[in-house]
Design a protein around this motif. Structure first.
Motif, PDB file in Angstrom:
ATOM      1  N   ILE A 191       2.036  -0.350  -3.466  1.00  0.00           N
ATOM      2  CA  ILE A 191       3.042   0.576  -2.959  1.00  0.00           C
ATOM      3  C   ILE A 191       3.101   1.766  -3.907  1.00  0.00           C
ATOM      4  CG2 ILE A 191       5.472   0.889  -2.346  1.00  0.00           C
ATOM      5  CD1 ILE A 191       5.637  -2.212  -2.109  1.00  0.00           C
ATOM      6  N   PHE A 209       0.235   1.489   0.606  1.00  0.00           N
ATOM      7  CA  PHE A 209       1.384   2.109   1.265  1.00  0.00           C
ATOM      8  C   PHE A 209       1.765   3.326   0.426  1.00  0.00           C
ATOM      9  CE2 PHE A 209       1.382  -2.239   2.699  1.00  0.00           C
ATOM     10  CZ  PHE A 209       1.730  -2.144   4.041  1.00  0.00           C
ATOM     11  N   THR A 230       4.051   6.321   4.299  1.00  0.00           N
ATOM     12  CA  THR A 230       5.482   6.091   4.485  1.00  0.00           C
ATOM     13  C   THR A 230       6.211   7.369   4.103  1.00  0.00           C
ATOM     14  OG1 THR A 230       5.770   5.262   2.228  1.00  0.00           O
ATOM     15  CG2 THR A 230       5.211   3.644   3.926  1.00  0.00           C
TER      16      THR A 230
END
Length: 241
Positions: free
Chosen positions: A7, A53, A79
């Motif tokens: 992430i 992500f 995102t």
């Protein structure tokens, strides 16, 4: 084998929220969480990452610029809280583009897309299949009744303001939903949105060009902002035939 992911987001709360959602997927292993592109680059240089992500709006180096700088990036799901970067994003061959706040259902759809592109036979990973028991139908309200619609019968779905028109084999149904609401209930590996007002069943497409798809005698236009994702998905699928 688990999918190794990372992430990248400059907001700790956003990292925590996405981590909590991802931890529900037994087939996903979170290898790292980075607050900027510099930390992310270090991770990519030292660990094998299958899926990243990536937030777009970050200080110093944006997510899009970071992605452009990578010679061999992993698969990427963006995102962001901003819609306006979608076209630029898909030109970078990302898997999906999720708007914050991210729901479990929307994340499931994005992960299904990842497995669709990553798998040579277009099958969702068993790790995802085991976590979600997807029905092969849905119920919609029409003419004061709840009507059952089989996914295999659906040809395409048109959005009509606050209503949608479901065109299916042997029956057409108008129901009071938005297209986005209905899209969340459809399996991502079987249906694709080609326009802000149209979703089609991929296995019902008989021909396509860069500007439209054909389902039987119907010619349905592909929206400009959907073109890159649609072309990738269709070429990937039909190249396997």
């Amino acid at each position: 084998m688990k999918t190794k992911c990372m992430i990248v987001d400059d907001e700790p709360l956003a990292i925590d929220a996405l981590r909590m959602l991802l931890e529900k997927f037994k087939g996903i292993e979170i290898m790292a969480a980075c607050k900027d592109s510099f930390e992310a680059l270090e991770v990519l240089q030292n660990k094998k990452i299958d899926l990243m992500f990536l937030d777009i709006q970050m200080p110093e180096v944006t997510g899009l610029n970071f992605l452009k700088s990578l010679n061999h990036p992993p698969k990427v799901i963006l995102t962001t809280a901003y819609r306006e970067y979608a076209l630029d994003a898909f030109e970078l061959d990302v898997i999906d583009y999720m708007l914050k706040p991210i729901s479990h259902e929307r994340l499931m759809k994005a992960i299904n897309k990842y497995y669709e592109y990553a798998s040579s036979d277009l099958q969702i990973s068993d790790s995802v299949k085991n976590e979600v028991e997807e029905d092969d139908y849905l119920y919609v309200k029409s003419d004061r009744k709840m009507k059952k619609v089989l996914f295999k019968d659906i040809l395409y779905i048109e959005g009509l303001k606050d209503y949608v028109h479901i065109i299916a084999n042997q029956k057409n149904i108008i129901t009071k939903h938005t297209l986005s609401e209905l899209e969340k209930k459809l399996p991502a590996v079987k249906f694709i949105r080609i326009h802000r007002s149209c979703i089609v069943a991929m296995d019902k497409i008989t021909a396509f060009t860069a500007n439209e798809v054909e389902i039987g005698t119907e010619e349905l236009p592909i929206g400009r902002s959907y073109k890159n994702e649609v072309m990738r998905a269709l070429k990937f699928k039909f190249d396997k035939l």
